[in-house]
Design an enzyme around this catalytic site. Structure first.
Site, PDB file in Angstrom:
ATOM      1  N   GLY A  12       0.845  -1.188   0.000  1.00 37.17           N
ATOM      2  CA  GLY A  12       0.000   0.000   0.000  1.00 37.17           C
ATOM      3  C   GLY A  12       0.878   1.234   0.000  1.00 37.17           C
ATOM      4  O   GLY A  12       2.105   1.150   0.109  1.00 37.17           O
ATOM      5  N   GLY A  17      -0.308   2.361   6.696  1.00 29.15           N
ATOM      6  CA  GLY A  17      -0.336   1.633   7.960  1.00 29.15           C
ATOM      7  C   GLY A  17       0.336   0.276   7.915  1.00 29.15           C
ATOM      8  O   GLY A  17       0.123  -0.554   8.800  1.00 29.15           O
ATOM      9  N   LYS A  18       1.173   0.030   6.924  1.00 25.02           N
ATOM     10  CA  LYS A  18       1.826  -1.277   6.783  1.00 25.02           C
ATOM     11  C   LYS A  18       2.681  -1.634   7.992  1.00 25.02           C
ATOM     12  O   LYS A  18       2.553  -2.728   8.533  1.00 25.02           O
ATOM     13  CB  LYS A  18       2.679  -1.298   5.505  1.00 25.02           C
ATOM     14  CG  LYS A  18       1.883  -1.155   4.221  1.00 25.02           C
ATOM     15  CD  LYS A  18       2.768  -1.083   2.985  1.00 25.02           C
ATOM     16  CE  LYS A  18       3.723   0.087   2.983  1.00 25.02           C
ATOM     17  NZ  LYS A  18       3.101   1.424   3.014  1.00 25.02           N
ATOM     18  N   SER A  85       5.956  -1.771  -2.342  1.00 32.75           N
ATOM     19  CA  SER A  85       5.938  -2.665  -3.518  1.00 32.75           C
ATOM     20  C   SER A  85       4.899  -2.210  -4.547  1.00 32.75           C
ATOM     21  O   SER A  85       3.886  -2.867  -4.733  1.00 32.75           O
ATOM     22  CB  SER A  85       5.745  -4.124  -3.119  1.00 32.75           C
ATOM     23  OG  SER A  85       4.805  -4.330  -2.120  1.00 32.75           O
TER      24      SER A  85
END
Length: 176
Positions: A12, A17-18, A85
């Site tokens: 994301g 918020g990863k 990514s």
């Protein structure tokens, strides 16, 4: 310790918020006595300090995450990858290289305006001022997953609830 041979790949925009979700998920897994580790994009950049944000550098970063994921899988870890990514082809390469049965893509579909509001590093502001080039979501493309196993909008789901959603997915798919 339980050994679960899986990779949760959190993708994301910056600020989606990863890293926060990875921490919550890691804690939940540890509490369930699962041997788990986190591979975070920011930590990889801090460790190697040799990459910028060009498309080629992003591909190298993803390749490093793939290789490290495989090493950790081989050591018996449940792996949580928190990495922008941005390119579909690279996430698909990760899936193929790691193995379709071991790879679970989680797309944090959090809207850009929310990500910008959360931007504690000021990266979006700098990108909008032209001080940072190749900022994903601003002047560099993010190709949203079309077929992720799980999609979470962290503007509506708090991290703990999102972590539980992922664990429920694992449980419902008999991955425990």
């Amino acid at each position: 310790m339980k050994k679960i041979n899986k990779v949760i790949w959190l993708t994301g925009l910056s600020g989606a918020g990863k890293s926060t979700l990875a921490q919550y998920l890691h804690q939940e897994l540890i509490e369930q006595n699962v041997q788990a580790c986190i591979i975070d994009g920011d930590d990889l950049r801090d460790k190697y300090k040799d990459l910028g944000f060009s498309n080629k550098d992003r591909e190298i970063q993803i390749d490093r995450a793939i290789r490290l994921s495989i090493e950790k899988l081989d050591e018996g870890f449940f792996v949580i990858v928190a990495l922008i990514s941005p390119f579909s082809k690279m996430r698909e390469l990760a899936r193929k290289t790691i193995g379709h049965q071991k790879f679970i893509e989680v797309y944090l579909s959090t809207p850009l305006n929310i990500c910008e509001d959360r931007d504690i590093k000021g990266l979006y502001k700098k990108a909008r001022m032209g001080l940072i080039k190749n900022m994903t979501g601003i002047d560099s493309t993010y190709e949203a997953p079309e077929n992720s196993e799980i999609t979470i909008d962290t503007s509506h789901e708090p991290p703990k609830q999102a972590a539980i959603k992922i664990l429920n997915f694992l449980k419902n798919n008999e991955i425990n």
